[in-house]
Design a protein around this motif. Structure first.
Motif, PDB file in Angstrom:
ATOM      1  N   MET A   1      38.240  39.645  43.386  1.00 26.77           N
ATOM      2  CA  MET A   1      38.973  39.408  44.618  1.00 26.77           C
ATOM      3  C   MET A   1      39.326  40.724  45.301  1.00 26.77           C
ATOM      4  O   MET A   1      39.347  40.810  46.524  1.00 26.77           O
ATOM      5  N   ARG A   2      39.622  41.746  44.497  1.00 26.26           N
ATOM      6  CA  ARG A   2      39.972  43.033  45.094  1.00 26.26           C
ATOM      7  C   ARG A   2      38.788  43.607  45.863  1.00 26.26           C
ATOM      8  O   ARG A   2      38.944  44.145  46.955  1.00 26.26           O
ATOM      9  N   ALA A   3      37.582  43.465  45.307  1.00 29.89           N
ATOM     10  CA  ALA A   3      36.396  43.976  45.994  1.00 29.89           C
ATOM     11  C   ALA A   3      36.175  43.252  47.309  1.00 29.89           C
ATOM     12  O   ALA A   3      35.780  43.855  48.311  1.00 29.89           O
ATOM     13  N   VAL A   4      36.433  41.952  47.326  1.00 30.49           N
ATOM     14  CA  VAL A   4      36.279  41.182  48.558  1.00 30.49           C
ATOM     15  C   VAL A   4      37.309  41.629  49.588  1.00 30.49           C
ATOM     16  O   VAL A   4      36.991  41.866  50.757  1.00 30.49           O
ATOM     17  N   GLN A   5      38.551  41.772  49.163  1.00 26.67           N
ATOM     18  CA  GLN A   5      39.609  42.132  50.093  1.00 26.67           C
ATOM     19  C   GLN A   5      39.411  43.531  50.666  1.00 26.67           C
ATOM     20  O   GLN A   5      39.725  43.782  51.831  1.00 26.67           O
ATOM     21  N   GLU A   6      38.879  44.447  49.864  1.00 26.09           N
ATOM     22  CA  GLU A   6      38.750  45.832  50.304  1.00 26.09           C
ATOM     23  C   GLU A   6      37.456  46.104  51.055  1.00 26.09           C
ATOM     24  O   GLU A   6      37.284  47.188  51.604  1.00 26.09           O
ATOM     25  N   ALA A   7      36.522  45.129  51.066  1.00 17.64           N
ATOM     26  CA  ALA A   7      35.272  45.345  51.792  1.00 17.64           C
ATOM     27  C   ALA A   7      35.563  45.538  53.272  1.00 17.64           C
ATOM     28  O   ALA A   7      36.363  44.812  53.858  1.00 17.64           O
ATOM     29  N   PRO A   8      34.927  46.547  53.913  1.00 22.85           N
ATOM     30  CA  PRO A   8      35.245  46.848  55.312  1.00 22.85           C
ATOM     31  C   PRO A   8      34.882  45.706  56.257  1.00 22.85           C
ATOM     32  O   PRO A   8      33.887  45.022  56.094  1.00 22.85           O
ATOM     33  N   SER A   9      35.740  45.515  57.260  1.00 30.06           N
ATOM     34  CA  SER A   9      35.481  44.518  58.289  1.00 30.06           C
ATOM     35  C   SER A   9      36.161  44.988  59.567  1.00 30.06           C
ATOM     36  O   SER A   9      37.249  44.537  59.903  1.00 30.06           O
ATOM     37  N   GLY A  10      35.524  45.939  60.241  1.00 30.28           N
ATOM     38  CA  GLY A  10      36.136  46.496  61.430  1.00 30.28           C
ATOM     39  C   GLY A  10      37.433  47.191  61.064  1.00 30.28           C
ATOM     40  O   GLY A  10      37.493  47.963  60.119  1.00 30.28           O
ATOM     41  N   ASP A  11      38.492  46.904  61.800  1.00 29.43           N
ATOM     42  CA  ASP A  11      39.782  47.541  61.540  1.00 29.43           C
ATOM     43  C   ASP A  11      40.733  46.653  60.747  1.00 29.43           C
ATOM     44  O   ASP A  11      41.863  47.037  60.483  1.00 29.43           O
ATOM     45  N   THR A  12      40.286  45.452  60.385  1.00 26.94           N
ATOM     46  CA  THR A  12      41.195  44.487  59.773  1.00 26.94           C
ATOM     47  C   THR A  12      40.769  44.157  58.344  1.00 26.94           C
ATOM     48  O   THR A  12      39.684  43.618  58.130  1.00 26.94           O
ATOM     49  N   PRO A  13      41.595  44.499  57.347  1.00 28.20           N
ATOM     50  CA  PRO A  13      41.270  44.093  55.966  1.00 28.20           C
ATOM     51  C   PRO A  13      41.255  42.576  55.853  1.00 28.20           C
ATOM     52  O   PRO A  13      41.955  41.879  56.585  1.00 28.20           O
ATOM     53  N   MET A  14      40.460  42.079  54.943  1.00 24.80           N
ATOM     54  CA  MET A  14      40.393  40.643  54.758  1.00 24.80           C
ATOM     55  C   MET A  14      41.574  40.166  53.911  1.00 24.80           C
ATOM     56  O   MET A  14      41.873  40.732  52.872  1.00 24.80           O
ATOM     57  N   GLY A  64      28.433  40.732  29.149  1.00 24.55           N
ATOM     58  CA  GLY A  64      28.131  41.810  30.076  1.00 24.55           C
ATOM     59  C   GLY A  64      28.983  41.741  31.331  1.00 24.55           C
ATOM     60  O   GLY A  64      29.479  42.767  31.822  1.00 24.55           O
ATOM     61  N   ARG A  65      29.167  40.550  31.850  1.00 20.92           N
ATOM     62  CA  ARG A  65      29.985  40.398  33.054  1.00 20.92           C
ATOM     63  C   ARG A  65      31.447  40.712  32.775  1.00 20.92           C
ATOM     64  O   ARG A  65      32.151  41.252  33.628  1.00 20.92           O
ATOM     65  N   GLY A  66      31.892  40.357  31.580  1.00 21.23           N
ATOM     66  CA  GLY A  66      33.264  40.696  31.224  1.00 21.23           C
ATOM     67  C   GLY A  66      33.472  42.196  31.165  1.00 21.23           C
ATOM     68  O   GLY A  66      34.482  42.716  31.672  1.00 21.23           O
ATOM     69  N   ARG A  67      32.530  42.910  30.595  1.00 21.46           N
ATOM     70  CA  ARG A  67      32.659  44.368  30.491  1.00 21.46           C
ATOM     71  C   ARG A  67      32.640  45.037  31.858  1.00 21.46           C
ATOM     72  O   ARG A  67      33.255  46.091  32.047  1.00 21.46           O
ATOM     73  N   HIS A 185      29.880  34.462  40.366  1.00 23.59           N
ATOM     74  CA  HIS A 185      29.218  35.198  41.438  1.00 23.59           C
ATOM     75  C   HIS A 185      29.650  36.658  41.388  1.00 23.59           C
ATOM     76  O   HIS A 185      30.802  36.965  41.104  1.00 23.59           O
ATOM     77  N   HIS A 186      28.717  37.557  41.685  1.00 24.86           N
ATOM     78  CA  HIS A 186      29.078  38.965  41.812  1.00 24.86           C
ATOM     79  C   HIS A 186      29.828  39.166  43.124  1.00 24.86           C
ATOM     80  O   HIS A 186      29.716  38.377  44.065  1.00 24.86           O
ATOM     81  N   ALA A 187      30.602  40.252  43.180  1.00 24.05           N
ATOM     82  CA  ALA A 187      31.431  40.509  44.363  1.00 24.05           C
ATOM     83  C   ALA A 187      30.599  40.548  45.635  1.00 24.05           C
ATOM     84  O   ALA A 187      31.039  40.078  46.688  1.00 24.05           O
ATOM     85  N   GLU A 188      29.377  41.085  45.550  1.00 27.18           N
ATOM     86  CA  GLU A 188      28.558  41.225  46.756  1.00 27.18           C
ATOM     87  C   GLU A 188      28.257  39.874  47.399  1.00 27.18           C
ATOM     88  O   GLU A 188      28.300  39.728  48.625  1.00 27.18           O
ATOM     89  N   SER A 189      27.964  38.868  46.580  1.00 23.75           N
ATOM     90  CA  SER A 189      27.654  37.553  47.143  1.00 23.75           C
ATOM     91  C   SER A 189      28.904  36.897  47.717  1.00 23.75           C
ATOM     92  O   SER A 189      28.843  36.189  48.735  1.00 23.75           O
ATOM     93  N   LEU A 190      30.062  37.145  47.105  1.00 21.79           N
ATOM     94  CA  LEU A 190      31.308  36.599  47.642  1.00 21.79           C
ATOM     95  C   LEU A 190      31.667  37.257  48.970  1.00 21.79           C
ATOM     96  O   LEU A 190      32.131  36.594  49.896  1.00 21.79           O
TER      97      LEU A 190
END
Length: 225
Positions: A1-14, A64-67, A185-190
């Motif tokens: 969830m942190r990766a999704v929230q921090e992904a850039p989207s203009g000037d507004t965080p998700m 592996g995903r847990g690590r 799902h990996h963060a990229e797909s989310l």
């Protein structure tokens, strides 16, 4: 969830909220505290023996995903049990303390169970987890003691899951209308999925808030990471 929230989207965080919907991996487990089964035995039974279990591990790569997210060890001999009590209490915390408290409690329960091996119907452990996020111990204990409290809402959510064809976890339903395929799902797909929802004007609904009797003000709360 942190990766999704921090992904850039203009000037507004998700920003987003999360409502955990109860799901029973073993719906036929007896609810009594005396019943237990180790996860190792459960998986061997579920996958038809060692060969089936090994094939499933290869497909899912859970270790592996847990690590990747800092979980070095899943306790294969953790004690499995009926999870109704834990689901009831998480939903009660969600309603009374909000989604951030519930998310913290959920994470605590996951660590205690998946890594520490504690049963998810251990009443003392459940009370400690609720108190740790701000619940009144006596109120939480009284809620757990009444086996009917919260049960109708969870049963309603189970019917809704069946109607939607959800048969595995995790399954994400974004904004109450965009259902992603079941599985981790990996963060990229989310991020791609959330960006698509965002591009379409966003989605603020919930598919399950009504069934679980979650107040509107709770659903308006933004998750803090």
């Amino acid at each position: 969830m942190r990766a999704v929230q921090e992904a850039p989207s203009g000037d507004t965080p998700m920003g987003f909220t999360v409502l955990r919907v109860p799901f029973f991996l073993e719906p036929d487990y007896p609810e009594g505290a005396e019943f237990e089964e180790t996860n190792r035995v459960r998986l061997l039974r579920k996958w038809g023996g060692k060969a089936g279990w090994e094939a499933q591990k290869e497909r899912h790569n859970l270790k592996g995903r847990g690590r990747e997210v800092g979980i070095e060890h899943f306790n294969l001999d953790r004690v499995a049990s009926n999870t109704m009590a834990s689901h009831r209490l998480v939903q009660w915390v969600t309603k009374t303390l909000g989604v951030n408290a519930a998310e913290n409690m959920y994470n605590d329960l996951n660590q205690k169970h998946f890594e520490g091996g504690v049963k998810l119907n251990d009443r003392e452990m459940l009370l400690e987890a609720a108190v740790a996020v701000g619940a009144d111990r006596d109120a939480a204990a009284a809620f757990l003691e009444d086996e009917n409290e919260g049960r109708p809402e969870i049963e309603a959510a189970q019917r809704q899951l069946r109607d939607l064809g959800v048969s595995g976890i995790p399954t994400l339903i974004l904004g109450g209308k965009y259902q992603l395929p079941s599985g981790a799902h990996h963060a990229e797909s989310l991020i791609r999925a959330f960006r698509q929802v965002e591009a379409e004007g966003g989605a603020t609904g919930s598919a399950f808030a009504a069934a679980l009797s979650i107040p509107d003000e709770v659903m308006a709360e933004t998750i803090r990471l």
